[in-house]
Scaffold this active site. Structure first.
Site, PDB file in Angstrom:
ATOM      1  N   GLU A 146       0.916  -1.094  -0.038  1.00 52.27           N
ATOM      2  CA  GLU A 146       0.048  -0.047  -0.036  1.00 52.27           C
ATOM      3  C   GLU A 146       0.986   1.580   0.534  1.00 52.27           C
ATOM      4  O   GLU A 146       1.652   1.280   1.016  1.00 52.27           O
ATOM      5  CB  GLU A 146      -0.965  -0.003   0.737  1.00 52.27           C
ATOM      6  CG  GLU A 146      -1.747   1.204   1.117  1.00 52.27           C
ATOM      7  CD  GLU A 146      -3.110   1.705   2.547  1.00 52.27           C
ATOM      8  OE1 GLU A 146      -2.626   0.322   2.832  1.00 52.27           O
ATOM      9  OE2 GLU A 146      -4.111   2.298   1.981  1.00 52.27           O
ATOM     10  N   ASP A 179      -4.459   4.025  -2.731  1.00 53.27           N
ATOM     11  CA  ASP A 179      -5.670   4.481  -1.316  1.00 53.27           C
ATOM     12  C   ASP A 179      -5.880   5.723  -2.392  1.00 53.27           C
ATOM     13  O   ASP A 179      -4.836   7.432  -2.403  1.00 53.27           O
ATOM     14  CB  ASP A 179      -4.842   4.264  -0.120  1.00 53.27           C
ATOM     15  CG  ASP A 179      -6.347   5.023   0.203  1.00 53.27           C
ATOM     16  OD1 ASP A 179      -6.765   5.495   0.838  1.00 53.27           O
ATOM     17  OD2 ASP A 179      -6.057   4.358   1.677  1.00 53.27           O
ATOM     18  N   TYR A 181      -7.502   8.101  -0.220  1.00 54.10           N
ATOM     19  CA  TYR A 181      -7.052   9.374   0.542  1.00 54.10           C
ATOM     20  C   TYR A 181      -5.634   9.762   0.312  1.00 54.10           C
ATOM     21  O   TYR A 181      -5.064  10.966   1.028  1.00 54.10           O
ATOM     22  CB  TYR A 181      -7.489   8.650   2.076  1.00 54.10           C
ATOM     23  CG  TYR A 181      -6.685   9.431   2.743  1.00 54.10           C
ATOM     24  CD1 TYR A 181      -7.307  10.712   3.442  1.00 54.10           C
ATOM     25  CD2 TYR A 181      -5.019   9.258   3.813  1.00 54.10           C
ATOM     26  CE1 TYR A 181      -6.345  11.180   4.672  1.00 54.10           C
ATOM     27  CE2 TYR A 181      -4.290   9.336   4.396  1.00 54.10           C
ATOM     28  CZ  TYR A 181      -4.907  10.713   5.126  1.00 54.10           C
ATOM     29  OH  TYR A 181      -4.743  11.706   6.033  1.00 54.10           O
ATOM     30  N   ARG A 211     -10.864  11.287   5.653  1.00 51.20           N
ATOM     31  CA  ARG A 211     -11.983   9.725   6.250  1.00 51.20           C
ATOM     32  C   ARG A 211     -13.046   9.694   6.094  1.00 51.20           C
ATOM     33  O   ARG A 211     -13.309   9.050   6.927  1.00 51.20           O
ATOM     34  CB  ARG A 211     -10.447   9.397   7.011  1.00 51.20           C
ATOM     35  CG  ARG A 211      -9.394   9.288   6.610  1.00 51.20           C
ATOM     36  CD  ARG A 211      -8.208   8.496   6.831  1.00 51.20           C
ATOM     37  NE  ARG A 211      -6.704   7.912   7.092  1.00 51.20           N
ATOM     38  CZ  ARG A 211      -6.379   6.867   6.164  1.00 51.20           C
ATOM     39  NH1 ARG A 211      -6.964   6.309   5.843  1.00 51.20           N
ATOM     40  NH2 ARG A 211      -5.194   6.417   5.744  1.00 51.20           N
ATOM     41  N   GLU A 240     -13.028   3.299   3.379  1.00 48.81           N
ATOM     42  CA  GLU A 240     -11.689   2.958   4.715  1.00 48.81           C
ATOM     43  C   GLU A 240     -12.152   4.046   4.932  1.00 48.81           C
ATOM     44  O   GLU A 240     -12.550   5.131   4.289  1.00 48.81           O
ATOM     45  CB  GLU A 240     -10.248   3.408   4.589  1.00 48.81           C
ATOM     46  CG  GLU A 240      -9.559   1.663   4.132  1.00 48.81           C
ATOM     47  CD  GLU A 240      -8.225   2.386   4.893  1.00 48.81           C
ATOM     48  OE1 GLU A 240      -8.013   1.343   5.320  1.00 48.81           O
ATOM     49  OE2 GLU A 240      -7.549   2.737   4.250  1.00 48.81           O
TER      50      GLU A 240
HETATM   51 MN    MN Z   1      -5.632   2.968   3.574  1.00 50.57          MN
END
Ligand code: MN
Length: 289
Positions: A146, A179, A181, A211, A240
């Site tokens: 990640e 991801d 974010y 988030r 998430e």
């Molecule tokens: Mn993540």
């Protein structure tokens, strides 16, 4: 395509009641996958989780961020051994759960580094990941790397950096994990990195800029999902979100979750499930245009 949610949408602890709540709420919200954070692998009740996952027809994936005590880029061989052993345990847990993915910041600690990564440190991580990828492959499990923002790792912070890391590991059983974010902080746009990653992209996290609720922040989800469609992405897509309403000392503190962005997990999760499936459905029709 399988859509999932991170367990911390539902629970801050993975004791019996936490596991039960996370699995039943994942099913109730309409997801296919529950991503389970490996906060304390040695104490995780894999038998209970495996039974409940099967009962509710939910597939598990697992994720974690290493710490200073388990950092695979550490100059201290004892720390690297501790990291490799921890990841071996996590692979065994994913296997016990019948899962197919172990992902996260599994190459360095997940923390703000006060110096750049070293060539030697990255080489150590790549060597360990190659051994772990062999072990995981034997159990039908893939590893995801990640890519996170600059405040959470110093090894790679963009898809391009992640592809370079993937080259260093050089193992067919390891994929890139992006991801939204983190991309929103580091990338120049949200579609090109997905296209650059192409087949190397194996796992996706969907998170808003703060988030919280999807669609209430600044992430360009339209661009990102178009990128997924154009790349022909077919892997897991996992939601998430973190709020101080649900607290795990380890994860909440590491991620800097100090604010309450929501207080109703079930509403948040149902909204995210609909949002993600709606985006995927819309971009899927682009091929008909
Ligand atoms: Mn993540």
């Amino acid at each position: 395509m399988q859509i999932g949610a991170h367990a911390q949408v539902f629970t801050g602890s993975l004791d019996e009641s936490g596991i039960t709540r996370a699995i039943t709420a994942t099913r109730r919200a309409g997801f296919d996958i529950l991503e389970i954070p490996m906060m304390d692998p040695k104490r995780f009740d894999r038998a209970l989780a495996a039974r409940l996952l099967a009962e509710h027809d939910i597939e598990a994936t697992a994720s974690l961020g290493l710490t200073a005590a388990t950092d695979l880029t550490s100059p201290d061989p004892a720390v690297r051994v501790a990291g490799e052993e921890m990841l071996e345990t996590c692979i065994d847990i994913v296997h016990a759960l019948g899962g197919r993915w172990l992902t996260g910041v599994i190459y360095s600690a997940m923390r703000k580094y006060m110096e750049p990564a070293t060539e030697e440190g990255v080489a150590h991580a790549a060597d360990a990941l190659r051994r772990l990828a062999d072990r995981a492959a034997g159990k039908g499990i893939r590893l995801g790397l990640e890519i996170v923002n600059r405040y959470e790792s110093n090894v790679a912070n963009t898809a391009r950096g992640g592809l370079a890391l993937l080259d260093r590991v050089d193992h067919e059983n390891v994929s890139l994990h992006l991801d939204t974010y983190h991309m929103n902080i580091e990338e120049s746009d949200m579609a090109q990195p997905v296209l650059d990653a192409g087949d190397a992209l194996g796992y996706v996290h969907i998170g808003e800029s703060h988030r919280g609720y999807l669609g209430s922040g600044t992430v360009d989800f339209d661009g990102f999902f178009r990128g997924l469609a154009r790349a022909g992405y077919d892997g897991p897509v996992v939601f998430e979100s973190f709020s101080s309403a649900i607290v795990s000392a380890e994860l909440s503190n590491t991620l800097g979750v100090w604010r309450n962005l929501w207080d109703d997990s079930d509403d948040l999760a149902a909204h995210a499930n609909a949002f993600i499936r709606g985006q995927l459905r819309a971009v899927d029709t682009i091929r008909l245009h």
